[in-house]
Scaffold this motif. Structure first.
Motif, PDB file in Angstrom:
ATOM      1  N   MET A 124     -10.208  13.522   6.054  1.00 43.86           N
ATOM      2  CA  MET A 124      -9.023  12.820   5.892  1.00 43.86           C
ATOM      3  C   MET A 124      -8.998  11.975   4.693  1.00 43.86           C
ATOM      4  O   MET A 124      -9.845  11.095   4.245  1.00 43.86           O
ATOM      5  N   LYS A 125      -8.209  12.305   3.526  1.00 39.20           N
ATOM      6  CA  LYS A 125      -7.843  11.591   2.431  1.00 39.20           C
ATOM      7  C   LYS A 125      -6.671  10.583   2.518  1.00 39.20           C
ATOM      8  O   LYS A 125      -5.848  10.661   3.243  1.00 39.20           O
ATOM      9  N   ALA A 126      -7.076   9.519   2.032  1.00 40.63           N
ATOM     10  CA  ALA A 126      -6.417   8.200   1.935  1.00 40.63           C
ATOM     11  C   ALA A 126      -4.977   8.401   1.214  1.00 40.63           C
ATOM     12  O   ALA A 126      -5.072   8.840   0.027  1.00 40.63           O
ATOM     13  N   LYS A 127      -3.916   8.020   1.877  1.00 36.52           N
ATOM     14  CA  LYS A 127      -2.724   7.920   1.028  1.00 36.52           C
ATOM     15  C   LYS A 127      -2.500   6.615   0.250  1.00 36.52           C
ATOM     16  O   LYS A 127      -2.845   5.522   0.653  1.00 36.52           O
ATOM     17  N   THR A 128      -2.226   7.059  -1.049  1.00 39.38           N
ATOM     18  CA  THR A 128      -2.157   5.836  -2.001  1.00 39.38           C
ATOM     19  C   THR A 128      -0.961   5.236  -1.831  1.00 39.38           C
ATOM     20  O   THR A 128       0.326   5.595  -1.636  1.00 39.38           O
ATOM     21  N   VAL A 129      -0.867   3.907  -1.701  1.00 45.11           N
ATOM     22  CA  VAL A 129       0.415   2.665  -1.530  1.00 45.11           C
ATOM     23  C   VAL A 129       0.456   2.096  -2.823  1.00 45.11           C
ATOM     24  O   VAL A 129      -0.353   1.722  -3.590  1.00 45.11           O
ATOM     25  N   ASN A 130       1.906   1.618  -3.082  1.00 39.34           N
ATOM     26  CA  ASN A 130       2.216   0.899  -3.990  1.00 39.34           C
ATOM     27  C   ASN A 130       2.161  -0.630  -3.737  1.00 39.34           C
ATOM     28  O   ASN A 130       3.322  -0.974  -2.935  1.00 39.34           O
ATOM     29  N   LEU A 131       1.358  -1.401  -4.053  1.00 39.03           N
ATOM     30  CA  LEU A 131       1.515  -2.543  -3.701  1.00 39.03           C
ATOM     31  C   LEU A 131       2.733  -3.535  -4.208  1.00 39.03           C
ATOM     32  O   LEU A 131       3.019  -4.467  -3.808  1.00 39.03           O
ATOM     33  N   GLN A 132       3.379  -3.080  -5.183  1.00 39.72           N
ATOM     34  CA  GLN A 132       4.635  -3.717  -5.498  1.00 39.72           C
ATOM     35  C   GLN A 132       5.839  -3.575  -4.416  1.00 39.72           C
ATOM     36  O   GLN A 132       6.737  -4.314  -4.308  1.00 39.72           O
ATOM     37  N   GLU A 133       5.533  -2.639  -3.115  1.00 40.40           N
ATOM     38  CA  GLU A 133       6.332  -2.603  -2.241  1.00 40.40           C
ATOM     39  C   GLU A 133       5.968  -3.418  -0.958  1.00 40.40           C
ATOM     40  O   GLU A 133       6.561  -3.624  -0.066  1.00 40.40           O
ATOM     41  N   TRP A 134       4.961  -4.250  -1.364  1.00 42.57           N
ATOM     42  CA  TRP A 134       4.443  -5.185  -0.265  1.00 42.57           C
ATOM     43  C   TRP A 134       4.212  -6.453  -0.781  1.00 42.57           C
ATOM     44  O   TRP A 134       4.057  -6.830  -1.975  1.00 42.57           O
ATOM     45  N   VAL A 135       4.532  -7.509   0.423  1.00 46.47           N
ATOM     46  CA  VAL A 135       4.234  -8.790   0.046  1.00 46.47           C
ATOM     47  C   VAL A 135       3.057  -9.307   1.114  1.00 46.47           C
ATOM     48  O   VAL A 135       3.150  -9.117   2.319  1.00 46.47           O
ATOM     49  N   SER A 136       1.909 -10.097   0.272  1.00 44.75           N
ATOM     50  CA  SER A 136       1.027 -10.532   1.093  1.00 44.75           C
ATOM     51  C   SER A 136       1.302 -11.863   1.979  1.00 44.75           C
ATOM     52  O   SER A 136       2.052 -12.655   1.645  1.00 44.75           O
ATOM     53  N   PHE A 137       0.707 -11.666   3.246  1.00 43.22           N
ATOM     54  CA  PHE A 137       0.978 -12.988   4.093  1.00 43.22           C
ATOM     55  C   PHE A 137      -0.204 -13.335   4.693  1.00 43.22           C
ATOM     56  O   PHE A 137      -0.252 -14.370   5.556  1.00 43.22           O
ATOM     57  N   GLY A 138      -1.264 -12.976   4.246  1.00 44.18           N
ATOM     58  CA  GLY A 138      -2.718 -13.628   5.038  1.00 44.18           C
ATOM     59  C   GLY A 138      -3.778 -12.700   4.718  1.00 44.18           C
ATOM     60  O   GLY A 138      -3.552 -11.732   4.452  1.00 44.18           O
ATOM     61  N   GLY A 139      -4.776 -13.298   4.865  1.00 40.80           N
ATOM     62  CA  GLY A 139      -6.285 -12.543   4.673  1.00 40.80           C
ATOM     63  C   GLY A 139      -7.185 -13.083   5.716  1.00 40.80           C
ATOM     64  O   GLY A 139      -7.064 -14.279   6.229  1.00 40.80           O
ATOM     65  N   GLY A 140      -8.135 -12.255   6.005  1.00 43.14           N
ATOM     66  CA  GLY A 140      -9.525 -12.675   6.900  1.00 43.14           C
ATOM     67  C   GLY A 140     -10.523 -12.698   6.282  1.00 43.14           C
ATOM     68  O   GLY A 140     -10.817 -12.348   5.027  1.00 43.14           O
ATOM     69  N   GLY A 141     -11.630 -12.591   6.918  1.00 40.13           N
ATOM     70  CA  GLY A 141     -12.995 -12.466   6.544  1.00 40.13           C
ATOM     71  C   GLY A 141     -13.149 -11.200   5.830  1.00 40.13           C
ATOM     72  O   GLY A 141     -14.308 -11.186   4.877  1.00 40.13           O
ATOM     73  N   PHE A 142     -12.599 -10.011   5.874  1.00 41.03           N
ATOM     74  CA  PHE A 142     -12.928  -8.598   5.415  1.00 41.03           C
ATOM     75  C   PHE A 142     -11.575  -8.069   4.994  1.00 41.03           C
ATOM     76  O   PHE A 142     -11.793  -7.023   4.341  1.00 41.03           O
ATOM     77  N   GLY A 143     -10.602  -8.905   4.569  1.00 43.81           N
ATOM     78  CA  GLY A 143      -9.504  -8.031   4.101  1.00 43.81           C
ATOM     79  C   GLY A 143      -8.211  -8.853   3.842  1.00 43.81           C
ATOM     80  O   GLY A 143      -8.229 -10.085   4.071  1.00 43.81           O
ATOM     81  N   GLU A 144      -7.055  -8.302   3.783  1.00 42.93           N
ATOM     82  CA  GLU A 144      -5.734  -9.024   3.300  1.00 42.93           C
ATOM     83  C   GLU A 144      -4.495  -8.188   4.146  1.00 42.93           C
ATOM     84  O   GLU A 144      -4.802  -6.804   4.079  1.00 42.93           O
ATOM     85  N   SER A 145      -3.709  -8.815   4.446  1.00 44.83           N
ATOM     86  CA  SER A 145      -2.627  -8.219   5.096  1.00 44.83           C
ATOM     87  C   SER A 145      -1.060  -8.451   4.306  1.00 44.83           C
ATOM     88  O   SER A 145      -1.093  -9.348   3.769  1.00 44.83           O
ATOM     89  N   TYR A 146      -0.335  -7.514   4.547  1.00 40.14           N
ATOM     90  CA  TYR A 146       0.999  -7.472   3.993  1.00 40.14           C
ATOM     91  C   TYR A 146       2.240  -7.009   4.728  1.00 40.14           C
ATOM     92  O   TYR A 146       2.107  -6.134   5.660  1.00 40.14           O
TER      93      TYR A 146
END
Length: 291
Positions: free
Chosen positions: A1-23
């Motif tokens: 399964m190949k990962a689909k590339t996302v454009n971060l300009q379409e997303w807004v960060s709202f928080g992070g945890g020990g291992f990552g970030e959410s948008y």
């Protein structure tokens, strides 16, 4: 399964945890983007996505995973956004009088989860995974490592489902429904292992860390943990034999914490800045792994 590339300009960060970030998505409020830190490999992130999808497909109440994605450096997934959600930890912070109610609900949902036979070809063995993690660690002194491995080997070789990171902030409610979240460690094994984080953190987590992770100080964590335990185990919970088991579970978690700590963000909390890793760990694990 190949990962689909996302454009971060379409997303807004709202928080992070020990291992990552959410948008949040800027135009579609039904979806969330979760990206791991760069230290999480593509294969590991793909495995977490497939596990989360398998959990959802089993009918376990959880957010629906959509796509395996990357921003070119980090890997993660897009997932259903559950509108109006609140974690049990956050609700308790705002309404402490509900702590017993929500601990009881968590126990009931955990018991229902632990009653489900797990697909051992899809999910990993938590007993074995924890044993291998501690066995391979070069920081834990050998006598302590042998003791912890002995405790792990005494666990039941069960094949029931485990959340893997069961705590009051990984169970949420929205519109009267209850969901499990953060299912990257979903696995199978002895249900006692799903109590390891609560058993350990309730008595040995520093208050600043507990408040940051769970919105509760140690007093509330202990109350939540014991109320949940009594609801789950009944009268057995208060027996010396069972409490000895839970102490061993807490010690296993202390050893596991040493293995995962360097790759998490917790060591960068203000009250730990400038301290060596060993000092930081001693603040976290209390007397659990001292000789």
């Amino acid at each position: 399964m190949k990962a689909k590339t996302v454009n971060l300009q379409e997303w807004v960060s709202f928080g992070g945890g020990g291992f990552g970030e959410s948008y949040y998505n800027k135009t579609d409020n039904s979806v969330i983007l979760k990206l791991n830190k760069t230290s999480v490999t593509e294969d590991k992130a793909r495995e977490e996505f497939l596990r989360s999808k398998a959990v959802y497909d089993m009918g376990i109440p959880s957010a629906e995973p959509y796509e395996f994605v990357t921003d070119g450096e980090r890997y993660g997934m897009t997932v259903q956004r559950i509108q109006g959600k609140e974690s049990f930890g956050k609700i308790i912070a705002d309404h402490p009088e509900r702590i017993s109610e929500l601990a009881g609900i968590t126990a009931d949902y955990a018991k229902a989860l632990h009653a489900i036979p797990c697909n051992t070809e899809v999910f990993g063995n938590m007993n074995l995974r924890t044993r291998e993690m501690i066995s391979a660690n070069k920081t834990i002194p050998e006598p302590i490592k042998e003791r912890l491995i002995g405790y792990i080997d005494e666990l039941e070789p069960a094949t029931t489902c485990l959340h893997g990171d069961l705590n009051p902030c990984n169970i949420i409610t929205a519109d009267g429904k209850v969901y499990w979240i953060d299912l990257g460690d979903f696995s199978y094994g002895d249900p006692l292992l799903d109590f390891s984080i609560m058993a350990h953190m309730s008595y040995y987590g520093p208050n600043p860390l507990l408040l940051k992770l769970f919105h509760m100080d140690r007093k509330k964590m202990i109350q939540f943990y014991h109320t949940m335990g009594k609801q789950y185990f009944g009268h057995v919970w208060d027996t010396p034999e069972h409490q000895e088991k839970m102490e061993r579970i807490a010690q296993i978690m202390a050893g596991k914490a040493i293995c995962i700590w360097p790759s998490a963000y917790h060591v960068n909390l203000p009250y730990l800045q400038g301290k060596k890793l060993k000092t930081a760990l001693n603040l976290f694990i209390g007397d659990h792994i001292k000789m």
